[in-house]
Design a protein around this motif. Structure first.
Motif, PDB file in Angstrom:
ATOM      1  N   ASP A 110       0.844  -1.194   0.000  1.00  0.00           N
ATOM      2  CA  ASP A 110       0.000   0.000   0.000  1.00  0.00           C
ATOM      3  C   ASP A 110       0.882   1.247   0.000  1.00  0.00           C
ATOM      4  O   ASP A 110       1.631   1.501   0.948  1.00  0.00           O
ATOM      5  N   ALA A 111       0.798   2.043  -1.059  1.00  0.00           N
ATOM      6  CA  ALA A 111       1.594   3.265  -1.181  1.00  0.00           C
ATOM      7  C   ALA A 111       0.752   4.519  -1.051  1.00  0.00           C
ATOM      8  O   ALA A 111       1.291   5.620  -1.101  1.00  0.00           O
ATOM      9  N   GLY A 112      -0.562   4.400  -0.888  1.00  0.00           N
ATOM     10  CA  GLY A 112      -1.418   5.572  -0.737  1.00  0.00           C
ATOM     11  C   GLY A 112      -1.403   6.446  -1.975  1.00  0.00           C
ATOM     12  O   GLY A 112      -1.582   5.976  -3.105  1.00  0.00           O
ATOM     13  N   GLU A 113      -1.166   7.742  -1.765  1.00  0.00           N
ATOM     14  CA  GLU A 113      -1.167   8.714  -2.855  1.00  0.00           C
ATOM     15  C   GLU A 113       0.202   8.904  -3.492  1.00  0.00           C
ATOM     16  O   GLU A 113       0.359   9.743  -4.385  1.00  0.00           O
ATOM     17  N   LYS A 114       1.186   8.153  -3.056  1.00  0.00           N
ATOM     18  CA  LYS A 114       2.540   8.353  -3.574  1.00  0.00           C
ATOM     19  C   LYS A 114       2.647   8.145  -5.091  1.00  0.00           C
ATOM     20  O   LYS A 114       3.237   8.995  -5.781  1.00  0.00           O
ATOM     21  N   PRO A 115       2.118   7.071  -5.680  1.00  0.00           N
ATOM     22  CA  PRO A 115       2.271   6.910  -7.133  1.00  0.00           C
ATOM     23  C   PRO A 115       1.662   8.056  -7.927  1.00  0.00           C
ATOM     24  O   PRO A 115       2.255   8.532  -8.904  1.00  0.00           O
ATOM     25  N   ARG A 116       0.485   8.517  -7.522  1.00  0.00           N
ATOM     26  CA  ARG A 116      -0.155   9.608  -8.263  1.00  0.00           C
ATOM     27  C   ARG A 116       0.670  10.888  -8.193  1.00  0.00           C
ATOM     28  O   ARG A 116       0.850  11.586  -9.202  1.00  0.00           O
ATOM     29  N   LEU A 117       1.195  11.201  -7.012  1.00  0.00           N
ATOM     30  CA  LEU A 117       1.978  12.424  -6.870  1.00  0.00           C
ATOM     31  C   LEU A 117       3.317  12.339  -7.584  1.00  0.00           C
ATOM     32  O   LEU A 117       3.818  13.341  -8.103  1.00  0.00           O
ATOM     33  N   LEU A 118       3.906  11.140  -7.631  1.00  0.00           N
ATOM     34  CA  LEU A 118       5.154  11.000  -8.382  1.00  0.00           C
ATOM     35  C   LEU A 118       4.917  11.214  -9.876  1.00  0.00           C
ATOM     36  O   LEU A 118       5.780  11.766 -10.579  1.00  0.00           O
ATOM     37  N   ARG A 119       3.766  10.794 -10.361  1.00  0.00           N
ATOM     38  CA  ARG A 119       3.440  11.064 -11.768  1.00  0.00           C
ATOM     39  C   ARG A 119       3.275  12.565 -12.010  1.00  0.00           C
ATOM     40  O   ARG A 119       3.665  13.077 -13.073  1.00  0.00           O
ATOM     41  N   LEU A 120       2.703  13.287 -11.046  1.00  0.00           N
ATOM     42  CA  LEU A 120       2.578  14.735 -11.187  1.00  0.00           C
ATOM     43  C   LEU A 120       3.942  15.401 -11.211  1.00  0.00           C
ATOM     44  O   LEU A 120       4.178  16.340 -11.973  1.00  0.00           O
ATOM     45  N   VAL A 121       4.852  14.931 -10.361  1.00  0.00           N
ATOM     46  CA  VAL A 121       6.203  15.497 -10.339  1.00  0.00           C
ATOM     47  C   VAL A 121       6.909  15.247 -11.663  1.00  0.00           C
ATOM     48  O   VAL A 121       7.602  16.125 -12.194  1.00  0.00           O
ATOM     49  N   ALA A 122       6.740  14.055 -12.216  1.00  0.00           N
ATOM     50  CA  ALA A 122       7.382  13.743 -13.496  1.00  0.00           C
ATOM     51  C   ALA A 122       6.798  14.572 -14.635  1.00  0.00           C
ATOM     52  O   ALA A 122       7.513  14.972 -15.561  1.00  0.00           O
ATOM     53  N   ALA A 123       5.493  14.850 -14.566  1.00  0.00           N
ATOM     54  CA  ALA A 123       4.852  15.603 -15.637  1.00  0.00           C
ATOM     55  C   ALA A 123       5.168  17.089 -15.542  1.00  0.00           C
ATOM     56  O   ALA A 123       5.331  17.768 -16.552  1.00  0.00           O
ATOM     57  N   GLU A 124       5.251  17.617 -14.324  1.00  0.00           N
ATOM     58  CA  GLU A 124       5.517  19.044 -14.116  1.00  0.00           C
ATOM     59  C   GLU A 124       6.439  19.174 -12.913  1.00  0.00           C
ATOM     60  O   GLU A 124       5.982  19.255 -11.762  1.00  0.00           O
ATOM     61  N   PRO A 125       7.732  19.205 -13.127  1.00  0.00           N
ATOM     62  CA  PRO A 125       8.699  19.106 -12.022  1.00  0.00           C
ATOM     63  C   PRO A 125       8.721  20.309 -11.094  1.00  0.00           C
ATOM     64  O   PRO A 125       9.202  20.207  -9.985  1.00  0.00           O
ATOM     65  N   TRP A 126       8.214  21.488 -11.504  1.00  0.00           N
ATOM     66  CA  TRP A 126       8.298  22.701 -10.686  1.00  0.00           C
ATOM     67  C   TRP A 126       9.737  22.960 -10.235  1.00  0.00           C
ATOM     68  O   TRP A 126      10.046  23.066  -9.059  1.00  0.00           O
ATOM     69  N   GLN A 127      10.599  23.080 -11.231  1.00  0.00           N
ATOM     70  CA  GLN A 127      12.015  23.197 -10.935  1.00  0.00           C
ATOM     71  C   GLN A 127      12.414  24.589 -10.471  1.00  0.00           C
ATOM     72  O   GLN A 127      13.383  24.765  -9.747  1.00  0.00           O
ATOM     73  N   THR A 128      11.682  25.639 -10.887  1.00  0.00           N
ATOM     74  CA  THR A 128      12.110  26.984 -10.566  1.00  0.00           C
ATOM     75  C   THR A 128      11.808  27.315  -9.115  1.00  0.00           C
ATOM     76  O   THR A 128      10.880  26.780  -8.514  1.00  0.00           O
ATOM     77  N   PRO A 129      12.606  28.248  -8.525  1.00  0.00           N
ATOM     78  CA  PRO A 129      12.326  28.638  -7.145  1.00  0.00           C
ATOM     79  C   PRO A 129      10.940  29.237  -6.973  1.00  0.00           C
ATOM     80  O   PRO A 129      10.291  29.037  -5.954  1.00  0.00           O
ATOM     81  N   ALA A 130      10.459  29.989  -7.978  1.00  0.00           N
ATOM     82  CA  ALA A 130       9.130  30.571  -7.860  1.00  0.00           C
ATOM     83  C   ALA A 130       8.064  29.495  -7.809  1.00  0.00           C
ATOM     84  O   ALA A 130       7.105  29.565  -7.049  1.00  0.00           O
ATOM     85  N   GLY A 131       8.235  28.461  -8.610  1.00  0.00           N
ATOM     86  CA  GLY A 131       7.276  27.363  -8.588  1.00  0.00           C
ATOM     87  C   GLY A 131       7.323  26.598  -7.282  1.00  0.00           C
ATOM     88  O   GLY A 131       6.313  26.124  -6.774  1.00  0.00           O
ATOM     89  N   ALA A 132       8.523  26.465  -6.691  1.00  0.00           N
ATOM     90  CA  ALA A 132       8.625  25.772  -5.423  1.00  0.00           C
ATOM     91  C   ALA A 132       7.932  26.540  -4.318  1.00  0.00           C
ATOM     92  O   ALA A 132       7.259  25.963  -3.464  1.00  0.00           O
ATOM     93  N   MET A 133       8.053  27.868  -4.296  1.00  0.00           N
ATOM     94  CA  MET A 133       7.420  28.651  -3.246  1.00  0.00           C
ATOM     95  C   MET A 133       5.923  28.742  -3.445  1.00  0.00           C
ATOM     96  O   MET A 133       5.178  28.974  -2.491  1.00  0.00           O
ATOM     97  N   ALA A 134       5.435  28.513  -4.672  1.00  0.00           N
ATOM     98  CA  ALA A 134       3.983  28.569  -4.898  1.00  0.00           C
ATOM     99  C   ALA A 134       3.274  27.462  -4.163  1.00  0.00           C
ATOM    100  O   ALA A 134       2.104  27.591  -3.808  1.00  0.00           O
ATOM    101  N   GLY A 135       3.943  26.349  -3.926  1.00  0.00           N
ATOM    102  CA  GLY A 135       3.317  25.241  -3.213  1.00  0.00           C
ATOM    103  C   GLY A 135       3.207  25.469  -1.741  1.00  0.00           C
ATOM    104  O   GLY A 135       2.563  24.707  -1.031  1.00  0.00           O
ATOM    105  N   ARG A 136       3.818  26.502  -1.207  1.00  0.00           N
ATOM    106  CA  ARG A 136       3.766  26.774   0.219  1.00  0.00           C
ATOM    107  C   ARG A 136       2.475  27.484   0.551  1.00  0.00           C
ATOM    108  O   ARG A 136       2.093  27.618   1.679  1.00  0.00           O
TER     109      ARG A 136
END
Length: 432
Positions: free
Chosen positions: A406-432
């Protein structure tokens, strides 16, 4: 016992009476207000005066508020109690069944609900309209939660949205919860009447009594042992409401006999790591959490997840992570420190335990995405990623522990990271 001089209050006594009623409303809202604070409030108002509403507000706040999280509740009770001509209509509207439409600030909404319940007391609640007009400017959805039982509704209610009475009922439900675990096979063996494995040592030892003749084969079966449960709970400001409820649940697990855990170790962290294991051994949950809160000086403060996990791996990892320990990491993952250190420490923790289960209250949002740098750093190194915002989500932990895959929501979120990595600092702070 301290004595106070007589205060030159108005002759009609209305000010002292109103401050007393205001203190009762604060106490019903959950603030620790007693007679001593009422006397202090009268003395403070007499000394500071009350010609300006702002001065009067800050004078009473300085007396009645002792913790940062109590400020929102105090402000709402003050606004509704002191000379707001529409406070009764606002309170009655808050007591209606919830209307889901506009998203409001969750902390302020919960504080308003607690203030309304404190000031209304047992007053009858107005009935909701039977039907909404079809030609209204906006179509809203009425929450029909009243049709469910109170306990069933409480199971799925967000901890942060609970009123004072709902929090008390939720704590009673958490005290009944258990977290069973299956025993683990050990490398050691024990004698068995029959089994798939032959115990050659016992067989040969028995043959020596007969001059080397083997009369019967001895069998053995693997022994079982119980794993340790390690709880690492974030008590920073963004996690304060959830961590209190989680610690009530951990206290129930630590003091419930016969559910399988060898030992339950609990740690809290905000800006530093604190071991509260011995405090949770107290039978009374209020006394246990009070002593744990006194030990953890960084409650409702900042967050340094990477540094706290480094301290745990360095000082406690080898002591408590043996024997196939299961680790529950309760945090929202919002860390402003170096994400590289955080990734290294979570990976080290993952390699040292049998299962690492991450409980994150942010998963209550349907559109949650791992935009924060701390969440992206931790996600690849956990075995399971689950929500932890309600009683039902804590009940589901048993499934996550029992099912190794049982991995819960981990597989779905890893697919989101692969599709849109949010590599820039601005994108990283948007998730806060």
């Amino acid at each position: 016992m301290a004595t106070y001089p007589d205060l030159p209050l108005p002759e009609d006594g209305k000010l002292a009476e109103n401050i007393t009623h205001f203190a009762r409303a604060l106490r019903k809202s959950g603030l620790p207000v007693g007679p001593g604070r009422v006397i202090d409030a009268l003395r403070a108002v007499e000394a500071a005066g009350f010609t300006r509403r702002e001065d009067f507000f800050h004078t009473l706040q300085a007396v009645f508020v002792s913790r940062p999280e109590e400020r929102t509740v105090f402000a709402q009770v003050f606004r509704l109690f002191w000379r707001d001509p529409r406070y009764l209509e606002q309170m009655m509207s808050l007591m209606l069944p919830q209307i889901r439409g506009v998203q409001e600030d969750r902390a302020a909404q919960a504080a308003e609900k607690r203030a309304a319940e404190a000031l209304l007391g047992d007053a009858p609640r107005p009935e909701p309209p039977e039907a909404l007009p079809e030609d209204g400017p906006e179509k809203v959805e009425v929450d029909a939660s009243a049709t469910f039982s109170a306990e069933e509704r409480l199971r799925t209610l967000d901890f942060e949205q609970m009123s004072t009475a709902e929090i008390a009922a939720a704590k009673r439900m958490l005290a009944r919860l258990s977290l069973p675990v299956a025993p683990l096979p050990s490398r050691r063996s024990q004698p068995a009447g029959t089994g798939a494995s032959i115990d050659m040592r016992r067989t040969l030892r028995a043959s020596l009594r007969r001059g080397g003749e083997i009369a019967a084969l001895a069998h053995k079966t693997p022994r079982t042992r119980w794993p340790n449960l390690i709880v690492l709970c974030d008590i920073s400001g963004s996690m304060a409401d959830y961590s209190r409820m989680v610690l009530h649940f951990v206290h129930a697990v630590a003091n419930r006999k016969g559910q399988g855990w060898a030992r339950v170790h609990a740690f809290t962290f905000g800006t530093r790591l604190t071991n509260i294991t011995r405090h949770l051994r107290a039978r009374d949950v209020d006394a246990a959490l009070k002593s744990a809160g006194a030990q953890a000086q960084d409650w409702s403060g900042g967050t340094r997840i990477g540094a706290s996990l480094h301290a745990f791996n360095r000082d406690w990892g080898r002591r408590v992570l043996g024997q196939g320990a299961v680790v529950l990491l309760i945090t929202d993952g919002l860390d402003r420190d170096d994400s590289g250190q955080l990734a290294r420490e979570v990976e080290r923790l993952h390699l040292s335990c049998r299962r690492l289960i991450w409980i994150n209250p942010l998963l209550r949002w349907t559109g949650f995405a791992p935009r924060a740098a701390g969440i992206r750093a931790m996600l690849p190194h956990v075995d399971c990623f689950r929500a932890g915002h309600s009683i039902a989500s804590l009940e589901a932990l048993g499934q996550a522990i029992a099912a190794a895959g049982d991995a819960g929501e981990k597989p779905r979120l890893l697919r989101l990271v692969a599709a849109e990595p949010w590599q820039t600092p601005a994108g990283a702070m948007a998730g806060r």
